[in-house]
Structures are given as structure tokens and as C-alpha cells.
Write an enzyme that holds these catalytic residues in place. Structure first.
Site, PDB file in Angstrom:
ATOM      1  N   GLY A  88      17.011 -39.747   2.653  1.00  0.00           N
ATOM      2  CA  GLY A  88      18.111 -40.437   3.261  1.00  0.00           C
ATOM      3  C   GLY A  88      19.484 -40.305   2.659  1.00  0.00           C
ATOM      4  O   GLY A  88      20.290 -40.973   2.664  1.00  0.00           O
ATOM      5  N   ALA A  89      19.547 -38.907   2.145  1.00  0.00           N
ATOM      6  CA  ALA A  89      21.021 -38.617   1.273  1.00  0.00           C
ATOM      7  C   ALA A  89      21.780 -37.685   2.056  1.00  0.00           C
ATOM      8  O   ALA A  89      22.733 -37.391   1.357  1.00  0.00           O
ATOM      9  CB  ALA A  89      20.497 -38.248   0.074  1.00  0.00           C
ATOM     10  N   LYS A 125      20.023 -28.772   1.405  1.00  0.00           N
ATOM     11  CA  LYS A 125      21.468 -28.213   1.465  1.00  0.00           C
ATOM     12  C   LYS A 125      22.479 -29.159   1.507  1.00  0.00           C
ATOM     13  O   LYS A 125      22.062 -30.404   1.232  1.00  0.00           O
ATOM     14  CB  LYS A 125      21.121 -27.854   3.293  1.00  0.00           C
ATOM     15  CG  LYS A 125      21.009 -28.960   4.021  1.00  0.00           C
ATOM     16  CD  LYS A 125      22.426 -29.772   4.437  1.00  0.00           C
ATOM     17  CE  LYS A 125      21.673 -30.944   5.481  1.00  0.00           C
ATOM     18  NZ  LYS A 125      22.730 -31.966   5.810  1.00  0.00           N
ATOM     19  N   ASP A 175      18.585 -30.148  12.137  1.00  0.00           N
ATOM     20  CA  ASP A 175      18.950 -29.467  10.959  1.00  0.00           C
ATOM     21  C   ASP A 175      17.882 -28.471  10.530  1.00  0.00           C
ATOM     22  O   ASP A 175      17.925 -27.584   9.561  1.00  0.00           O
ATOM     23  CB  ASP A 175      19.290 -30.350   9.705  1.00  0.00           C
ATOM     24  CG  ASP A 175      20.375 -31.238   9.724  1.00  0.00           C
ATOM     25  OD1 ASP A 175      21.177 -30.782  10.419  1.00  0.00           O
ATOM     26  OD2 ASP A 175      20.541 -32.011   8.833  1.00  0.00           O
ATOM     27  N   GLY A 224      16.297 -33.005   3.133  1.00  0.00           N
ATOM     28  CA  GLY A 224      14.933 -32.659   2.578  1.00  0.00           C
ATOM     29  C   GLY A 224      13.823 -32.686   3.480  1.00  0.00           C
ATOM     30  O   GLY A 224      13.060 -31.847   3.438  1.00  0.00           O
TER      31      GLY A 224
END
Ligand code: C5P
Length: 309
Positions: free
Chosen positions: A98-99, A11, A138, A103
Site C-alpha cells: 500500500g505504498a 518501482k 501496473d 509490490g
């Protein structure tokens, strides 16, 4: 033993507004999630020895032990249903870690629906949503997919009608960001005690215009300034993208990735080609709800972690 497979899309947060700090230590949010066609893939089969194993391809980017949200999802399912079965799970990891692309959360949601099938649990949506929220703020979004507004910790999901598909350049610098540390370093003005107004009455710009299309000019990410101060490289990514003719540019989630939205795929590809080659760049499309929904299917014969490469 039948193997099943499911796709776990990433997302981006088109908008992320921090309304205040809550008494449980979390922050009250108002955010707009949308699924994109960058996805991890999971495959699982039942094992009768009660042990759940996780193999990750490629190795080394992520730990397959009890910290992994897939293993946590499996443990939560076993605890809540009394199931004694085990599973062999394979994860093909494509979404950067970590973006801010969700994920780990998408993998957790995928593990819930996949193991529900593999273990024949027959859980309903309500049960799955509750377990998703227990795994992370999330995670519930990924059980819906498409475009959705998130309130509360981000876990109170209101699905919204699909947008016309957009082309998105996602740029990931070589930085992995911890969400907890970003929230912890918000300035006091942003993280002051949440005043307790109901989220519906919370102040904030409207997310949609009169035509129910996106109000791009109202969108922002309240976590961006903190991340840019700590990791100036994220600021450099944003500056490069803001130099383009994108409809909208922002950081996603708590970073480290940022994105630029285009109506035209050619424009997205041209901008992507001109970016610093030390950054990982993905040109993706946004997904509608039906495309993003996690559909568990029998794995193709021989389909496995190697054949997904
Ligand atoms: O829910 P999740 O485990 O993904 O959140 C990771 C951390 O990010 C939390 O422990 C909390 O410190 C912070 N967080 C927050 N407010 C939110 C979501 C996350 O403060 N709405």
C-alpha cells in the site's frame, strides 16, 4: 521436484500525470516508471494435486488467499491455458504494502513468468503482456523493468534507454493507501472526461531534455495533493525530503511512500539517517533493464522461505 525462483523488484514513478477520466472508469495516465533494487522473492514448485498454495514470509502483512495477485495470476494462467497443475509458492515479502512501490504488481508479473516455467507452458511475450494487463494497470511494466513510459491506464508500456544509476531514499510512513480511493477523490478538474486526443498528442511537459537525460524540473505527481490532504503525514515526509539537496522529490504512485533522488550515495545515506525514525527508510539504487528483468532460475538446494531471511 525442481523448484524455481525469481526476484520481483519494486518501482517508483518519477512522473505521474493524470490526463482525464475514461469511459471505463479508469484514468488516462502518462507516467514514467523506473525499477529499484528493493525486491520481493518468489519460489515455486509444481504439485500434481491441482491445488495452488501460497506461503508468505513474514506472515500477517498480506493475505495469501484469492485476493492475492499471485493467486489471481495462477488462476488466470490455468484458465487461459487449460493447465491442471498446481503449485506450492513461497513469497519473501520485502516491499512495503500500500505504498505505491508496485509490490503486488511486481509479484503478479513474477508469478506469471515463474509459473510459465514451473508448468512448462512456453507462453510468448504477447500472451504474458495480455495477462499482465488483465491483472492490474501496473503489472505489464514489470515484465519490461528498467525505465519505461506508461500510457493508457499505465499498462501501455514504451521501454526507454537506461539512465545512469541514481541513489534514491524511499520513505514509507505508517499508512497504507488504496489506489482506487485516491483516484476516486481527484478534483473534478483533474478527473474530467478524457477528451479523446490520442496519447501521443496529449499535452504535457516533455519527459526528456535535449540530451535525452531526465527533465527533472518537469516531473510531478498529480495524485500527490489529494493524498497529502487526506494523510498530512505524507506531506510531512515530502517536506522533510524537500529540505535536502535532492535532485528530485515526489510521492510514488498513489502513495503512501515518497522518494528523493541523489547522484551521490553518501548524500542519500546522510539524508536517510536524519529522518524521523517513525518512518521506514530504504536507500536504494535505480536498475537498468537487464538488471530488472525477471529471470527465472532453478532455486538453490535448500533455498526456501526461511533461508531468505
Ligand atoms: O489496475 P489496478 O487494479 O491496479 O487499479 C486499481 C484501481 O485504481 C482501479 O480500480 C481504478 O479505480 C484506479 N485506477 C484508475 N486509473 C488508472 C489506474 C487505476 O482510476 N489508470
Amino acid at each position: 521436484m525442481t523448484s524455481y525462483a525469481v526476484s520481483a523488484p519494486a518501482k517508483i514513478n518519477l512522473h505521474l500525470e493524470v490526463l482525464g477520466r475514461r469511459s471505463d472508469g479508469y484514468h488516462e495516465l502518462r507516467t514514467l516508471f523506473i525499477s529499484i533494487d528493493l525486491a520481493d522473492r518468489l519460489r515455486a514448485s509444481r504439485s500434481e494435486n491441482g491445488v495452488t498454495t501460497l506461503h508468505i514470509d513474514p506472515e500477517g502483512r498480506l493475505s495469501p488467499d484469492e485476493d492475492n495477485l499471485i493467486i489471481k495470476a495462477a488462476e488466470l494462467l490455468r484458465r487461459n491455458t487449460g493447465s491442471r497443475a498446481g503449485a506450492n509458492i513461497f513469497l519473501n515479502k520485502n516491499i512495503p504494502v500500500g505504498a505505491g512501490l508496485g509490490g503486488g504488481s511486481s509479484d503478479a508479473a513474477a508469478a506469471l513468468v515463474l509459473l510459465d516455467k514451473v508448468w512448462g507452458l512456453g507462453l510468448d511475450n504477447h500472451d504474458l503482456m495480455q495477462m499482465a494487463a488483465a491483472l492490474g494497470s501496473d503489472v505489464p511494466f514489470f515484465l519490461h523493468g528498467g525505465l519505461a513510459e506508461g500510457r493508457g491506464r499505465g499498462d501501455d508500456i514504451r521501454p526507454l534507454p537506461d539512465l545512469r544509476s541514481c541513489h534514491v531514499v524511499v520513505v514509507v510512513p505508517k499508512i497504507a493507501v488504496s489506489t482506487a480511493s485516491v483516484f476516486a477523490s481527484l478534483p473534478p478538474s483533474l478527473s474530467s472526461e478524457y477528451p479523446g486526443v490520442t496519447p501521443d498528442r496529449a499535452p504535457g511537459p516533455s519527459i526528456f531534455g535535449k540530451d535525452r537525460g531526465p527533465s527533472w524540473h518537469n516531473y510531478r505527481n498529480d495524485l500527490e495533493a489529494v493524498v497529502v490532504t487526506r494523510w498530512p503525514e505524507v506531506g510531512r515526509v515530502l517536506a522533510s525530503l524537500r529540505d535536502s539537496a535532492a535532485i528530485h522529490v515526489a510521492m510514488t504512485g498513489s502513495g503512501s511512500a515518497s522518494f528523493a533522488v541523489f547522484e551521490n550515495r553518501q548524500a542519500a545515506l546522510e539524508v536517510a539517517a536524519g529522518l524521523d525514525d517513525s518512518w521506514t527508510v530504504h536507500v536504494v539504487s535505480t536498475l537498468g533493464r537487464n538488471q530488472a528483468r525477471m529471470k527465472v532460475r532453478p532455486a538453490a538446494r535448500g533455498e526456501g522461505v526461511r533461508s531468505w531471511k
